[in-house]
Write an enzyme that holds these catalytic residues in place. Structure first.
Site, short mmCIF file in Angstrom:
data_model
loop_
_atom_site.label_atom_id
_atom_site.label_comp_id
_atom_site.label_asym_id
_atom_site.label_seq_id
_atom_site.Cartn_x
_atom_site.Cartn_y
_atom_site.Cartn_z
N PRO A 1 4.92 8.14 1.05
CA PRO A 1 5.21 7.34 -0.16
C PRO A 1 6.62 6.75 -0.13
CG PRO A 1 4.17 9.44 -0.74
CD PRO A 1 4.53 9.52 0.72
N ASN A 2 6.77 5.66 -0.87
CA ASN A 2 8.06 4.99 -1.07
C ASN A 2 8.69 4.49 0.23
OD1 ASN A 2 7.98 5.59 -3.91
ND2 ASN A 2 8.64 7.68 -3.41
N ARG A 3 7.88 4.29 1.22
CA ARG A 3 8.32 3.79 2.53
C ARG A 3 9.27 4.76 3.25
NH1 ARG A 3 4.48 1.27 1.40
NH2 ARG A 3 4.15 -0.98 1.60
N LEU A 4 9.33 6.02 2.79
CA LEU A 4 10.13 7.02 3.49
C LEU A 4 9.23 7.74 4.48
CD1 LEU A 4 12.26 8.44 0.53
CD2 LEU A 4 12.91 6.77 2.26
N LYS B 1 0.85 -1.18 0.00
CA LYS B 1 0.00 0.00 0.00
C LYS B 1 0.89 1.23 0.00
CE LYS B 1 -3.41 2.51 2.75
NZ LYS B 1 -4.22 2.53 3.99
#
Length: 214
Positions: free
Chosen positions: A190-193, A9
């Site tokens: 977003p982007n797991r950051l 997700k």
């Protein structure tokens, strides 16, 4: 075998920046709590996970309901003779965590648990529904019982015993106040950051604010 590696997700609903946070974590918790409540979708926004170190040396987590938070900390109620009550008596170091999926947020609180004053527990117990008061008496929480019928029969007996009578708070039931030492706020990005901001309590009662890598 169930492979969940394709469960993904993208978190994109908000951000957490140092330029927009208060100096005190309770104030930020209050803001987030009410934002989640107003947004809707989390049926029990006050549901939290309480983790303790058990008498067997293993950590254990369970969901309970937060009943109050103030500048002093976070209060929940339980049976003091339960597994978690006994664990806290032995080791007062606990962790609380909230996950609010609707706004992609998590809060993790490391702190020390102490019993609330008897009057605080009395006042909350008095506010509980009649059936919940009886449940606190009839259930020897965490103990092995022979059947569901055993509980229901004991409840039926108590209903007769306390019909028309004020139900006093049992001594083995009451509140814990968790005084925070660290509070971490996690906002999905977003982007797991992800954004992670940690407040650490200082000796002068101020809070040190740190950003953590996602």
């Amino acid at each position: 075998m169930n492979d969940l590696s394709n469960y993904r997700k993208s978190y994109e609903k908000s951000e957490l920046l140092e330029s927009n946070i208060p100096e005190d974590p309770i104030n930020l918790f209050n803001r987030w709590f009410h934002e989640v409540e107003d947004f809707g979708g989390d049926s029990e926004v006050n549901a939290m996970t309480v983790s303790t170190i058990g008498l067997d040396g293993f950590p254990k987590s369970r969901v309970v309901l937060l009943k109050k938070f103030t500048e002093e900390g976070f209060i929940f109620y339980t049976n003091y003779n339960s597994e978690k009550g006994k664990a806290i008596e032995e080791n007062a170091n606990v962790c609380l965590s909230f996950f609010w999926h609707t706004l992609e947020r998590q809060v993790i609180i490391k702190g020390i648990a102490t019993k609330t004053p008897a009057l605080t527990s009395d006042n909350y117990f008095e506010s509980r529904p009649h059936g919940s008061k009886l449940g606190a008496i009839v259930s020897n929480q965490s103990e092995v019982i022979p059947s569901r019928a055993f509980l229901e029969e004991n409840l039926k007996q108590l209903e007769g015993d306390y019909e028309g009578i004020v139900i006093p708070r049992p001594d083995h039931w009451g509140g814990f106040l968790v005084t925070p030492l660290e509070v971490e706020f996690w906002q999905g990005r977003p982007n797991r950051l992800h954004d992670r901001i940690r407040y650490k309590s200082q000796e002068d009662f101020s809070w040190k604010i740190e950003r953590l890598s996602s």
